[in-house]
Scaffold this active site. Structure first.
Site, PDB file in Angstrom:
ATOM      1  N   HIS A 212       0.868  -1.171   0.000  1.00 43.63           N
ATOM      2  CA  HIS A 212       0.000   0.000   0.000  1.00 43.63           C
ATOM      3  C   HIS A 212       0.903   1.219   0.000  1.00 43.63           C
ATOM      4  CE1 HIS A 212      -3.572   2.270   0.462  1.00 43.63           C
ATOM      5  NE2 HIS A 212      -3.657   2.319   1.772  1.00 43.63           N
TER       6      HIS A 212
ATOM      7  N   ASP B 267      -6.389   3.456  -4.820  1.00 42.08           N
ATOM      8  CA  ASP B 267      -6.873   2.534  -3.797  1.00 42.08           C
ATOM      9  C   ASP B 267      -7.875   3.206  -2.868  1.00 42.08           C
ATOM     10  OD1 ASP B 267      -6.389  -0.251  -2.589  1.00 42.08           O
ATOM     11  OD2 ASP B 267      -6.118   1.053  -0.854  1.00 42.08           O
TER      12      ASP B 267
ATOM     13  N   GLU C 213     -28.901 -11.087  -7.038  1.00 37.89           N
ATOM     14  CA  GLU C 213     -28.791 -11.321  -8.480  1.00 37.89           C
ATOM     15  C   GLU C 213     -27.500 -10.695  -9.034  1.00 37.89           C
ATOM     16  OE1 GLU C 213     -31.323 -10.694 -12.642  1.00 37.89           O
ATOM     17  OE2 GLU C 213     -32.261 -10.250 -10.703  1.00 37.89           O
TER      18      GLU C 213
END
Length: 353
Positions: free
Chosen positions: A124, A208, A248
Site C-alpha cells: 500500500h 486505492d 442477483e
C-alpha cells in the site's frame, strides 16, 4: 516485460510466462523474506511465498489472535515465527504489512533494522505517499518497493490454491542496490500475482483510497441501501428487495461481467433489460461523477489519509468502529442478506447431477 497500448497510453506489464516462478526463486534464493504483520494481507502473502519455495518468516506480536493464526497455519515459534523486532532483524526483505496506523506506530522501531542493502516492501502506498503525516521516511541506503494485490489476502490465497492468480500493481520508490526491479517482480510473482502492472506509490494509494470509498465499498453500499429502501417503501418484501438489489448482482451478473465484460452482459440479457440499462446508466453517471471528483480531490489533498490517521489513533477507535459496523450489520438490508445467504443450496440439486 510486455508493453501494452490502450487509448494512446503505454503500460508495462509482467506475466508469469515472462517471469516464471523458477526465475523468482533464483532472484530470491539468498533472501529471507520477513512478513511483518499477519492480519489482512499477511497470511495470504506469507503462505503463497512459502509454498513457492521462498525462505519466509513471519513477525507478529505474541499473545494475539494473529499470532495464534500463524501457528495454526504452520509457522513455528522460534523457527519461522518471531516477535516483530526479531523478524525485522533476521529479514533481508521486510514486508511491512501492518495496518497503516500500526505502521506509523512501529516505524521508529523498524528503522534501526533497515540496514544498508535491505529491502522495504509495502502493499500500500499510504505510508510513503503521506510521509508528511506518517513520518515514514526510509534511509536512502535501502530499496523501497511495492506489490499491491488487487483484492484481499483471502482472495489472493484462495486463487493461488486454485492455481490461478490475483492481478497486482508494482512500484519502485528507491533502488539503492540496483536490483530493486528484479526483486519486486520476483516478489510479485512469488506472492501469487496473475500479472503485474507498473505504477508508483502515489498513484497506487490515490486509486486505492478512491476505490475503497467508491465502487468497491462505499458507493456500492450506498447504492444497495438506496435501492433496497425504495423497494421496501413500495411494499416489496425484504427477500424480494434483497434478491433484486444484491443477490442477483453478486451471484449471477457480476461473475458474467468478470468473465466477459459489461458490454457482453448487456448483449446477452433480455431486450427489456437492455433498454432500461442503456436508458438509465448515464443518469447514474451524471449523478455520481461529481461525487467521485470530490472524493479524488479529498484523497489528493491528504484529507482522507488524515481522517484515517486521526480516527485510528483514538483510544476508543475500536469501540466506535464496532458500533458503526453493528449498525450496518443490523440494518434490514444485511439482515435480509443473512437469511437469503442461508437459503443458498450448498450442493447441486439431484436432478441437476
Amino acid at each position: 516485460m510486455a508493453l501494452i497500448k490502450f487509448a494512446g497510453v503505454e503500460e508495462n506489464v509482467v506475466t508469469r510466462e515472462e517471469f516464471p516462478i523458477e526465475k523468482a526463486q533464483d532472484v530470491l534464493k539468498n533472501e529471507t523474506v520477513a512478513v511483518l504483520g499477519y492480519g489482512i494481507q499477511g497470511p495470504g502473502q506469507a503462505l503463497n511465498l512459502q509454498d513457492n519455495g521462498i525462505n519466509v518468516i513471519v513477525g507478529q506480536r505474541k499473545n494475539s489472535k494473529s499470532w495464534d493464526k500463524a501457528v495454526q497455519d504452520g509457522f513455528v515459534p522460534g523457527e519461522t515465527l518471531f516477535e516483530l523486532e526479531e523478524a525485522a532483524q533476521r529479514g533481508t526483505i521486510l514486508c511491512y504489512l501492518l495496518s497503516d496506523a500500526a505502521q506509523i506506530e512501529f516505524w521508529p522501531t523498524l528503522e534501526k533494522y533497515l540496514t544498508p542493502g535491505k529491502t522495504l516492501y509495502f502493499s500500500h502506498g499510504f505510508g510513503i505517499t503521506y510521509n508528511h503525516q506518517t513520518n515514514i521516511i526510509p534511509s536512502k541506503e535501502v530499496d523501497v518497493v511495492l506489490v499491491a494485490p488487487k483484492g484481499s489476502g483471502t482472495s489472493l490465497r484462495r486463487l493461488f490454491v486454485e492455481g490461478k492468480g490475483l492481478n497486482s500493481s508494482y512500484a519502485i520508490h528507491q533502488d539503492a542496490t540496483g536490483n530493486a526491479k528484479d526483486k519486486v517482480i520476483a516478489l510479485g510473482i512469488a506472492v501469487g500475482s496473475g500479472y503485474l502492472f507498473e505504477t508508483n506509490f502515489k498513484k497506487e494509494v490515490y486509486s486505492d483510497l478512491v476505490g475503497e470509498r467508491g465502487s468497491l465499498m462505499g458507493a456500492i453500499q450506498g447504492l444497495f441501501a438506496a435501492q433496497f429502501e425504495v423497494l421496501r417503501a413500495q411494499g416489496h418484501s425484504p427477500s424480494e428487495a434483497f434478491n433484486e438489489t444484491v443477490e442477483e448482482l453478486t451471484q449471477s451478473l457480476m461473475p458474467l461481467v468478470a468473465e466477459n465484460g459489461m458490454d457482453w452482459m448487456y448483449a446477452n440479457c433480455s431486450t427489456t433489460a437492455q433498454r432500461g440499462a442503456l436508458d438509465w446508466w448515464k443518469k447514474f453517471y451524471d449523478a455520481t461523477k461529481p461525487v467521485f471528483e470530490e472524493l479524488y480531490q479529498s484523497v489528493k489533498e491528504g484529507n482522507e489519509s488524515q481522517k484515517s490517521i486521526s480516527s485510528n489513533s483514538k483510544e476508543n477507535y475500536r469501540e466506535g468502529l464496532n458500533k458503526e459496523l453493528e449498525e450496518l450489520r443490523n440494518s434490514e438490508l444485511w439482515q435480509a442478506g443473512k437469511v437469503v445467504r442461508s437459503l443458498r443450496p450448498d450442493r447441486e440439486l439431484e436432478y441437476e447431477k
